[in-house]
Write a protein that holds these residues in place. Structure first.
Motif, PDB file in Angstrom:
ATOM      1  N   UNK A   6      -2.579   7.542  -5.723  1.00  0.00           N
ATOM      2  CA  UNK A   6      -1.251   7.014  -5.422  1.00  0.00           C
ATOM      3  C   UNK A   6      -1.374   5.874  -4.422  1.00  0.00           C
ATOM      4  N   UNK A   7      -0.658   4.807  -4.689  1.00  0.00           N
ATOM      5  CA  UNK A   7      -0.604   3.655  -3.786  1.00  0.00           C
ATOM      6  C   UNK A   7       0.863   3.381  -3.491  1.00  0.00           C
ATOM      7  N   UNK A   8       1.195   3.277  -2.217  1.00  0.00           N
ATOM      8  CA  UNK A   8       2.523   2.803  -1.840  1.00  0.00           C
ATOM      9  C   UNK A   8       2.323   1.453  -1.166  1.00  0.00           C
ATOM     10  N   UNK A   9       3.295   0.585  -1.285  1.00  0.00           N
ATOM     11  CA  UNK A   9       3.116  -0.763  -0.748  1.00  0.00           C
ATOM     12  C   UNK A   9       4.444  -1.345  -0.310  1.00  0.00           C
ATOM     13  N   UNK A  10       4.314  -2.365   0.516  1.00  0.00           N
ATOM     14  CA  UNK A  10       5.454  -3.197   0.881  1.00  0.00           C
ATOM     15  C   UNK A  10       4.945  -4.633   0.853  1.00  0.00           C
ATOM     16  N   UNK A  11       5.837  -5.547   0.621  1.00  0.00           N
ATOM     17  CA  UNK A  11       5.456  -6.954   0.652  1.00  0.00           C
ATOM     18  C   UNK A  11       6.642  -7.746   1.166  1.00  0.00           C
ATOM     19  N   UNK A  12       6.335  -8.840   1.769  1.00  0.00           N
ATOM     20  CA  UNK A  12       7.375  -9.690   2.345  1.00  0.00           C
ATOM     21  C   UNK A  12       6.754 -10.658   3.310  1.00  0.00           C
TER      22      UNK A  12
ATOM     23  N   UNK B 187      -3.026   3.891   0.652  1.00  0.00           N
ATOM     24  CA  UNK B 187      -3.422   4.985  -0.215  1.00  0.00           C
ATOM     25  C   UNK B 187      -4.628   5.680   0.376  1.00  0.00           C
ATOM     26  N   UNK B 188      -4.720   6.987   0.184  1.00  0.00           N
ATOM     27  CA  UNK B 188      -5.837   7.741   0.758  1.00  0.00           C
ATOM     28  C   UNK B 188      -7.190   7.246   0.255  1.00  0.00           C
ATOM     29  N   UNK B 189      -7.239   6.696  -0.944  1.00  0.00           N
ATOM     30  CA  UNK B 189      -8.497   6.269  -1.537  1.00  0.00           C
ATOM     31  C   UNK B 189      -8.839   4.816  -1.198  1.00  0.00           C
ATOM     32  N   UNK B 190      -7.931   4.065  -0.572  1.00  0.00           N
ATOM     33  CA  UNK B 190      -8.185   2.664  -0.249  1.00  0.00           C
ATOM     34  C   UNK B 190      -9.002   2.553   1.039  1.00  0.00           C
ATOM     35  N   UNK B 191      -9.932   1.616   1.094  1.00  0.00           N
ATOM     36  CA  UNK B 191     -10.720   1.454   2.314  1.00  0.00           C
ATOM     37  C   UNK B 191      -9.845   0.916   3.447  1.00  0.00           C
ATOM     38  N   UNK B 192     -10.193   1.287   4.659  1.00  0.00           N
ATOM     39  CA  UNK B 192      -9.479   0.798   5.840  1.00  0.00           C
ATOM     40  C   UNK B 192     -10.489   0.090   6.740  1.00  0.00           C
ATOM     41  N   UNK B 193     -10.046  -0.918   7.466  1.00  0.00           N
ATOM     42  CA  UNK B 193     -10.988  -1.618   8.347  1.00  0.00           C
ATOM     43  C   UNK B 193     -11.376  -0.722   9.520  1.00  0.00           C
ATOM     44  N   UNK B 194     -12.543  -0.963  10.084  1.00  0.00           N
ATOM     45  CA  UNK B 194     -12.939  -0.178  11.256  1.00  0.00           C
ATOM     46  C   UNK B 194     -12.036  -0.526  12.438  1.00  0.00           C
TER      47      UNK B 194
END
Length: 172
Positions: A117-123, A131-138
């Protein structure tokens, strides 16, 4: 003379029209590197659209033949919108927004059987997926955070450092 010239022009235009029409690609044109031919030097990539034997995913047939179970679309006069859909293969998506920003999400079943699952916002801040599976920066190192705080203090005091040397600091 005029009749002969007119007939020659008509013949020329007719021949030109037929030869030009014969060179137009069809609506179903597939480049030579696709279709029934294997990719040059990469037979494991499959044989193309109709004889596809490579790069198969377990749920590919189910996705290809999935039905739309639910579909919503609403657009207002001021540009606000809401849309969503769900398929029989478990793919779901929903989005709402305006002309300047939007938010939404989607989910699907991965090759490993897990639902992603991916939730997003844009603007104004750009596209921001989560999303839990997306990489995050350190995390940002503490030294960098301290340097950024010092830069903010210096700018508030009217001190602007262009990064060259101490003699180039401009004071108010």
């Amino acid at each position: 003379m005029f009749i002969v010239r007119g007939i020659n022009e008509i013949i020329f235009i007719t021949v030109f029209a037929f030869s030009s029409a014969a060179q137009l690609p069809s609506r179903n044109y597939i480049p030579p590197s696709q279709g029934g031919q294997e990719s040059a030097g990469h037979p494991e990539h499959g044989t193309g659209i109709h004889g596809d034997t490579g790069n198969r995913r377990p749920q590919q047939d189910a996705e290809k033949n999935s039905a739309i179970l639910k579909q919503e679309q609403e657009i207002t006069e001021n540009g606000d919108y809401h849309l969503g859909y769900e398929t029989s293969s478990g793919i779901r998506a929903e989005e709402s927004g305006s002309t300047s920003q939007s938010q939404g999400g989607f989910s699907y079943k991965g090759d490993d059987g897990n639902t992603y699952t991916v939730i997003y916002s844009s603007g104004e801040g750009g596209f921001r997926p989560q999303g839990e599976h997306l990489p995050v920066p350190p995390p940002t190192p503490q030294e960098i955070l301290l340097a950024l705080q010092q830069n903010e203090k210096d700018e508030a005091a009217g001190i602007f450092d262009d990064g060259k040397d101490a003699s180039s600091l401009s004071l108010p």
